[in-house]
Design a protein around this motif. Structure first.
Motif, mmCIF file in Angstrom:
data_model
loop_
_atom_site.group_PDB
_atom_site.id
_atom_site.type_symbol
_atom_site.label_atom_id
_atom_site.label_comp_id
_atom_site.label_asym_id
_atom_site.label_seq_id
_atom_site.Cartn_x
_atom_site.Cartn_y
_atom_site.Cartn_z
ATOM 1 N N LYS A 27 0.855 -1.226 0.140
ATOM 2 C CA LYS A 27 0.250 0.052 0.123
ATOM 3 C C LYS A 27 0.675 1.305 0.644
ATOM 4 O O LYS A 27 2.019 1.619 0.778
ATOM 5 N N SER A 30 0.679 6.958 2.661
ATOM 6 C CA SER A 30 -0.084 8.972 2.803
ATOM 7 C C SER A 30 0.146 10.033 2.203
ATOM 8 O O SER A 30 1.949 9.824 1.667
ATOM 9 N N HIS A 33 3.475 11.730 2.557
ATOM 10 C CA HIS A 33 4.567 11.089 3.828
ATOM 11 C C HIS A 33 5.485 9.919 3.195
ATOM 12 O O HIS A 33 5.850 9.218 3.875
ATOM 13 N N GLU A 34 4.920 10.266 1.308
ATOM 14 C CA GLU A 34 6.193 9.241 0.715
ATOM 15 C C GLU A 34 7.992 9.425 1.329
ATOM 16 O O GLU A 34 8.651 7.768 1.366
ATOM 17 N N ASP A 98 -8.570 3.281 5.581
ATOM 18 C CA ASP A 98 -7.855 4.835 4.765
ATOM 19 C C ASP A 98 -7.874 5.997 5.292
ATOM 20 O O ASP A 98 -7.357 7.645 5.177
ATOM 21 N N SER A 99 -8.181 5.560 7.064
ATOM 22 C CA SER A 99 -8.298 6.942 7.748
ATOM 23 C C SER A 99 -7.016 6.943 8.546
ATOM 24 O O SER A 99 -5.859 7.529 9.198
ATOM 25 N N THR A 101 -2.408 7.813 8.990
ATOM 26 C CA THR A 101 -1.546 7.821 7.871
ATOM 27 C C THR A 101 -0.328 7.193 8.439
ATOM 28 O O THR A 101 -0.237 6.711 9.314
ATOM 29 N N HIS A 102 0.297 6.537 7.514
ATOM 30 C CA HIS A 102 1.188 5.887 7.769
ATOM 31 C C HIS A 102 2.505 5.856 6.365
ATOM 32 O O HIS A 102 2.219 6.657 5.455
ATOM 33 N N GLU A 448 1.347 5.522 13.084
ATOM 34 C CA GLU A 448 1.652 7.361 12.900
ATOM 35 C C GLU A 448 2.744 7.633 12.984
ATOM 36 O O GLU A 448 3.460 8.902 12.596
#
Length: 475
Positions: A27, A30, A33-34, A98-99, A101-102, A448
């Protein structure tokens, strides 16, 4: 495997397999946060399939019959599959959230962990991209693991001579049942009975009565403490009453030894209806029983460097004898590879005396602890922040896949944590439901935190504990 691939397709996630069949689902990070460190969420897809002898259950077809009692999720008469079903479910819940952040995520689902570590041992090199690996296969609430034992299977095989039953001999069925069993690593130091060790001890005591082995079946998995063992024996008719009395005394003695630890032991001798006219010769039966009686079993040494942790042990997991064909599979574990080698060599030396062949299979290295790990420091801070307590930092006497994965990907920084599971590898397996909620909070918070590079604010489940519930649903 196909179910997970279909699930990934439904969620628009890339997936692939390596040559062995291990599955990876990826996946993207986010938005924004790449550049965060890539994280590998790792668990294994197989479970230990154990059912009580009096409970017919086909694990390839029958569903696990679950129930909740006093805040724990159980299965009726079988293993539950929380090891490692909850780790797999947690990884899927992360991928589907999907909520959250990662950074870049890879979920790695390995095969054959319980039987041979085959998935990890055969994992493709140069396949994973992450810098951090979170192993979701631990079983203790409030603990984080940073090291584990390595191990190897020791296999012994032989063909022993047989001879015809005498006119004064009758075949009897000798059974030892009722033990708790458990995990051959994390439970090995608890003093529980090993059915193979105990039944061989019984056979040794009965030798003066002229008992000869016809067959033997004890244990089903080399990594589970055997709960039951059965032997068919040829017994002279005039010794039957004396043997029955001796067994009654032995049962009482063994129960006294296991009092407060493993109190369900039962010995029984019943007439056998099997149609066999052969038993091991008296000499072969004597040599085999003696060798098994002398074989290493249980805790060999406790660690000096890590107090309270078993350094080296061996489990006489599976013993079979049929038509003179003998097979033994033991699992040796140690924090030191040299000690694993030594136990294997002792097996070879011992069983060579009775003409048996010994080989070592599925050897895997341990995971060297790194108490100065920045990932560990981050996890400890979040544990205190989320749960109000410091986690215990542990080294486990069991074969986590981290040691093997670290050998293939030396750059990986790793920890292992999970919910509270008890009775793994036995029909007593159960999971503390509240600890699943804590596990989920920690996993979300850690992802997170890694994505943001600072303390995250997700030290709580989403409203209504929706995601924690999803873990249970997937499990």
């Amino acid at each position: 495997m196909k179910v997970l691939e279909h699930w990934a397709d439904e969620h628009g996630l890339f997936h692939d397999r390596d040559a062995f069949g291990n599955l990876r689902i990826c996946k993207p990070a986010s938005p924004g946060h790449e550049q965060a460190p890539g994280v590998v969420l790792q668990g294994h897809l197989d479970m230990v399939a154990q059912a009580n002898a009096d409970h017919p259950h086909d694990f390839t077809r029958d569903p696990i019959d679950t129930y909740v009692a006093d805040g724990w999720l159980h299965a009726r008469h079988t293993t539950l599959g929380a090891d490692n079903g909850l780790g797999v479910a947690a990884a899927l819940a992360v991928l589907g959230d999907d909520s959250l952040t990662h950074g870049p995520l890879e979920a790695l689902f390995t095969l054959e962990e319980e039987s041979s570590m085959g998935g990890a041992l055969n994992l493709a090199e140069g396949w994973l991209n992450g810098r951090i690996l979170l192993n979701l296969d631990s079983e203790d609430r409030g603990q984080v693991y940073i090291g584990c034992a390595g191990g190897a299977d020791v296999v012994v095989e032989a063909q022993f001579p047989t001879s015809a039953l005498r006119d004064d001999e009758q075949i009897w069925r000798l059974s030892l049942t009722g033990l708790v069993g458990g995990h051959s690593g994390i439970d090995i130091h608890k003093g529980r009975g090993n059915a193979n060790r105990l039944l061989v001890r019984v056979l040794r005591v009965l030798e003066p009565s002229g008992v000869r082995l016809v067959d033997y079946h004890g244990g089903t998995l080399r990594n589970a403490l055997p709960r039951e063992a059965f032997a068919s024996v040829a017994l002279p008719n005039e010794e039957t009453v004396a043997v029955q009395r001796r067994l009654e005394a032995l049962e009482q003695a063994l129960r006294a030894e296991l009092a407060g630890i493993d109190e369900g032991l039962a010995l029984a001798l019943t007439p056998c209806t099997m149609r066999s006219d052969q038993a091991l010769t008296a000499t072969a039966s004597h040599l085999l029983v003696n060798a098994l009686h002398a074989a290493p079993c249980g805790v060999e040494r406790m660690s000096v460097e890590v107090p309270g942790v078993v350094e080296t042990s061996n489990n006489l997991g599976v013993v079979n004898l049929e038509n003179g064909c003998f097979h033994l599979c033991a699992l040796v574990r140690s924090l030191r590879d040299s000690a694993t080698d030594d136990i294997a060599d002792r097996f070879a030396a011992l069983f060579s005396l009775i003409g048996a062949r010994t080989r070592v299979e599925n050897a895997y290295p341990g995971w060297t602890p790194d108490p100065e790990s920045s990932l560990l420091a981050r996890f400890r801070r979040l544990h205190q922040q989320c749960l109000g307590s410091d986690p215990e930092v542990k080294v486990i006497h069991a074969g986590l896949e981290c040691g093997i994965l670290g050998g293939k990907y030396p750059h990986l920084e790793m920890i292992s944590f999970g919910p509270q599971i008890r009775g793994a590898h036995s029909p007593d397996e159960r999971v503390d439901i509240a600890s699943v909620d804590e596990f989920w909070q920690l996993l979300r918070s850690l992802l997170e935190d890694l994505a943001n590079g600072q303390a995250a604010s997700m030290c709580r489940p989403p409203a209504g504990n929706q995601r924690a519930g999803e873990i249970n649903d997937r499990f």
